[in-house]
Design a protein around this motif. Structure first.
Motif, PDB file in Angstrom:
ATOM      1  N   HIS A  45       0.837  -1.211   0.000  1.00  0.00           N
ATOM      2  CA  HIS A  45       0.000   0.000   0.000  1.00  0.00           C
ATOM      3  C   HIS A  45       0.870   1.258   0.000  1.00  0.00           C
ATOM      4  N   ILE A  46       0.229   2.368  -0.320  1.00  0.00           N
ATOM      5  CA  ILE A  46       0.876   3.684  -0.198  1.00  0.00           C
ATOM      6  C   ILE A  46       0.031   4.534   0.734  1.00  0.00           C
ATOM      7  N   SER A  47       0.675   5.494   1.382  1.00  0.00           N
ATOM      8  CA  SER A  47      -0.038   6.387   2.306  1.00  0.00           C
ATOM      9  C   SER A  47      -0.050   7.802   1.741  1.00  0.00           C
TER      10      SER A  47
ATOM     11  N   GLU B 160      -4.626  10.901   7.450  1.00  0.00           N
ATOM     12  CA  GLU B 160      -3.868   9.947   6.633  1.00  0.00           C
ATOM     13  C   GLU B 160      -4.802   8.890   6.055  1.00  0.00           C
TER      14      GLU B 160
ATOM     15  N   GLU C  63      -4.896   5.415   3.102  1.00  0.00           N
ATOM     16  CA  GLU C  63      -4.068   4.423   2.421  1.00  0.00           C
ATOM     17  C   GLU C  63      -4.747   3.930   1.151  1.00  0.00           C
ATOM     18  N   ARG C  64      -3.935   3.486   0.197  1.00  0.00           N
ATOM     19  CA  ARG C  64      -4.450   2.830  -0.997  1.00  0.00           C
ATOM     20  C   ARG C  64      -3.683   1.515  -1.175  1.00  0.00           C
ATOM     21  N   LYS C  65      -4.405   0.427  -1.287  1.00  0.00           N
ATOM     22  CA  LYS C  65      -3.789  -0.848  -1.620  1.00  0.00           C
ATOM     23  C   LYS C  65      -3.363  -0.794  -3.090  1.00  0.00           C
TER      24      LYS C  65
ATOM     25  N   GLU D 150      -9.015  -1.028  -6.319  1.00  0.00           N
ATOM     26  CA  GLU D 150      -9.074   0.120  -5.408  1.00  0.00           C
ATOM     27  C   GLU D 150      -9.417   1.387  -6.212  1.00  0.00           C
TER      28      GLU D 150
ATOM     29  N   SER E  90      -2.875   2.677  -7.782  1.00  0.00           N
ATOM     30  CA  SER E  90      -4.071   1.867  -7.505  1.00  0.00           C
ATOM     31  C   SER E  90      -5.157   2.175  -8.525  1.00  0.00           C
TER      32      SER E  90
END
Length: 722
Positions: free
Chosen positions: A315-317, A326, A328-330, A335, A360
């Motif tokens: 994932h990225i934040s 904050e 997140e994206r898987k 997504e 994503s």
């Protein structure tokens, strides 16, 4: 050189087929080739493209035919200037713990020259893994350390490829000692060379216990797999035992087996090594010679086996631009869409190309996206897959891909593109400030009209290239990371935009700052019949740490200055900062606090308070101990031992501080810190001093206060010129 559109039916190229777009995420590798200048990055990339079937002929850098070096300037100079992206496929060649299926490699070949460090920075920001190429005869050089630190900043797992094993002075194990010492990492030696210099014939793969020979160095040579020769068996046994222990130390289960002296399978070792590489515990090291087509297939296997897929990154934040919380994206196609614009390129035929890493979701051509950095919606006209300067149009892009968008008008480098209903803002890319500048003016009136357009387009592409106008002289001042950087910019203006210009001498980008706290008052009163102007403010300025920048603080209470006039005060301070105080250089690294003032019900205006802010800063600067700052460069000189004294003496005469010396073969490597102002024309002087046998590299290090006597000379020079 414009970008070419290739027909999908063109048989020369391994273009995408429908099934290629369905390769699962765990079989995608987004990698960058990074290294010091002349370590062989582009040559290695060319071999990768050839062996993966992407190109039908090997393009040689020294012949100006490298596929990835497509710019005219790159082909003429034999260096990489612009990072180039491509996509290709690889099926594991030797025994692998991974499935024997196609793996998709999205590759970015980056420049090695420090002047083009922005290309490396933005590439590393969007990549999942990296291949660090090192010269076996030079070891870890200064720019190698710089790009390694850049990769550390973005937590990019790497493998090291010790290239040029056929070169005179090549030493594999010396280079590994360098990796350990200068990078501060634990190397996992996956193979070692059979011979060196002109006797280099192949590599011994330690985990597989096999020797791979490349008997013939002609193009398209496939390795011959043999048993390990007798003279190397003892060394292979020792190195394999060390490798198994290093891998086992990163895995509790394997460590238990290792201590119990149980058999550990090759697949277990490879799977555990993969986890260790992704978690930055080990760095695989391999030997080869790209120019001689030796060791590239094992490197490709290592890329697929040990570097992460988007699924390994997971994932990225980012920040929700509305709530500032904050999110997140898987890294999956199901997504909501999120991507980062990391590079802009201008093409005369298709306009602006925006390179985007899709993290994503899925995006289709013709659809609308939301730029969370600007808060604006944009339409994606077309989507392209890039192969250097050749492009292939596609209908959609999914998580894990690196593609180019056409049609985005308000997107710049570092902007986040996302689904409007699921907004996210990813961390922006940070770039270094220019350290050198020069004046440029058009030769004719026609050139004047074209120059503004050309400079704006080039600055859009390159975040380390700056443009400003000196209002007193009317000259345009361009800034960059070095003389070569600005030389290429001027050359591109002429070739791509048809602009002829007169160019001044390169000038060092000095800065000014304060050394002590001071207070200042600004009062702007103007009465010219009818409504007048009134603005009044009191400010306090304080020095900050080097490199922190400028901060504005509002501490006005009781309504002494209405809220709508606070921003104009800040604007006035910033405009005054740009003009400098001592020698007209921009001011940095201090805070300005507005704490009191007064206003007039009728005569006060934004313009009046902007002037008051500017006057208050000038007043405070007179008591704040203003000093000049100059860029200090890290210099690394490689010279024959007999010239060591001359080189050190010359650097000392340039106000240089020698940091250390080390030996590699018959050469000595001298490192030091030297002011950029003292290094004009150094390469020519160094060559004449050492009979053309020495080389040098300059890297930006930090800014430092200029000695008082030199400050006085600079101030006098600036006063005369104005």
């Amino acid at each position: 050189m414009p970008i070419k559109l290739l027909p999908i039916s063109d048989g020369k190229y391994n273009m995408f087929k429908t099934q290629d777009r369905k390769i699962p995420l765990d079989r995608i590798r987004n990698i960058g080739i990074i290294a010091h200048i002349d370590a062989g990055k582009t040559t290695t990339t060319e071999r990768i493209l050839f062996y993966t079937g992407r190109t039908y002929k090997i393009g040689e850098v020294h012949e100006g035919e490298a596929t990835m070096d497509w710019m005219a300037q790159e082909q003429e100079r034999g260096i990489t200037i612009m990072s180039a992206a491509t996509t290709t496929f690889w099926k594991p060649y030797f025994d692998s713990h991974l499935s024997k299926e196609n793996y998709r490699l999205n590759i970015i070949d980056t420049p090695g020259h420090v002047d083009f460090t922005a290309e490396v920075e933005r590439s590393l920001r969007v990549l999942d893994g990296g291949v660090t190429v090192l010269d076996a005869s030079e070891g870890v050089q200064s720019q190698s350390e710089t790009v390694w630190r850049q990769a550390d900043k973005y937590n990019v797992p790497r493998v090291c490829f010790v290239n040029k094993m056929d070169k005179l002075g090549a030493d594999y194990f010396d280079t590994i000692a360098d990796i350990k010492d200068k990078f501060g990492v634990k190397p996992a030696i996956l193979n070692f060379p059979i011979g060196a210099e002109d006797q280099f014939r192949g590599v011994i793969q330690l985990l597989d216990n096999k020797a791979y020979f490349w008997e013939d160095h002609a193009a398209a040579t496939e390795p011959e797999v043999k048993d390990i020769p007798k003279q190397y068996q003892e060394q292979a046994k020792k190195l394999r035992a060390e490798l198994v222990e290093a891998i086992a130390e990163t895995d509790d289960l394997l460590m238990e087996k290792f201590l119990m002296e149980e058999e550990i399978s090759v697949n277990e070792l490879k799977a555990s090594l993969r986890r260790a590489v992704i978690s930055y515990k080990l760095v695989p090291v391999m030997a080869g010679s790209s120019l001689k087509n030796t060791g590239v297939q094992p490197l490709l296997d290592a890329i697929t086996e040990y570097l992460p897929s988007p699924m390994d990154i997971d994932h990225i934040s980012g920040i929700d631009p509305k709530t500032k919380e904050e999110v997140e994206r898987k890294l999956r196609p199901d997504e909501p869409f999120a991507g980062l614009a990391f590079k802009i390129q201008t093409d005369p035929h298709v306009g602006r190309l925006i390179y985007v890493r899709v993290y994503s979701g899925k995006i289709e051509s013709g659809s609308y996206i939301y730029n969370s950095s600007t808060g604006k919606k944009e339409r994606v006209g077309r989507l392209l897959l890039m192969h250097a300067n050749e492009r292939e149009e596609i209908e959609f892009a999914e998580a894990g891909e690196i593609v180019a968008f056409i049609g985005l008008k308000n997107t710049t480098t570092g902007d986040t593109l996302c689904d409007e209903n699921h907004p996210i803002e990813l961390e922006r890319i940070t770039f270094a400030d220019p350290v050198i500048s020069l004046a440029i003016e058009p030769k004719t009136k026609l050139d004047q009209e074209k120059m503004g357009l050309a400079l704006n387009k080039l600055s859009e592409e390159d975040p380390t290239f700056s443009i400003k106008v000196d209002h007193e002289t009317g000259q345009t001042i361009i800034g960059g990371m070095g003389e070569l950087h600005l030389e290429i910019i001027v050359d591109r203006m002429k070739r791509e935009f048809g602009v002829d210009a007169n160019v001044g001498k390169p000038q060092v980008a000095y800065k000014e700052t304060i050394t002590k706290e001071a207070q200042g008052e600004g009062k702007y009163i103007k009465q010219t019949g009818g409504r007048g102007q009134y603005g009044h403010c009191l400010i306090k300025i304080e020095p900050k740490d080097r490199g922190v920048g400028y901060e504005f603080i509002n501490k006005v209470t009781g309504g002494n200055i209405p809220r709508e006039f606070i921003k104009p005060i800040n604007k006035g301070i910033i405009e005054s900062m740009e003009r400098g105080f001592l020698a007209k250089y921009p001011m940095v690294d201090f805070s300005a606090t507005v704490y009191d003032g007064s206003f007039h019900d009728v005569d006060s205006s934004e313009v009046a308070f902007k002037m008051a802010g500017s006057l208050a800063l000038r007043d405070a600067l007179g008591r704040a101990g203003v000093v000049l700052l100059e860029p200090i460069m890290k210099v690394e000189v490689t010279a024959p031992e007999e010239f060591m004294g001359d080189v050190i003496g010359d650097l000392s005469s340039r106000r240089g501080q020698i940091q250390g010396t080390s030996h590699r073969g018959k050469m000595v490597i001298i490192t030091g810190l030297v002011p950029l102002a003292e290094m004009q024309g150094y390469v020519t002087i160094l060559r004449s001093m050492t009979q053309g046998r020495a080389s040098s590299v300059l890297l930006p290090s930090h800014y430092q206060v200029v000695p008082a006597n030199i400050t006085q000379e600079i101030v006098e020079r600036q006063t005369k010129s104005s």
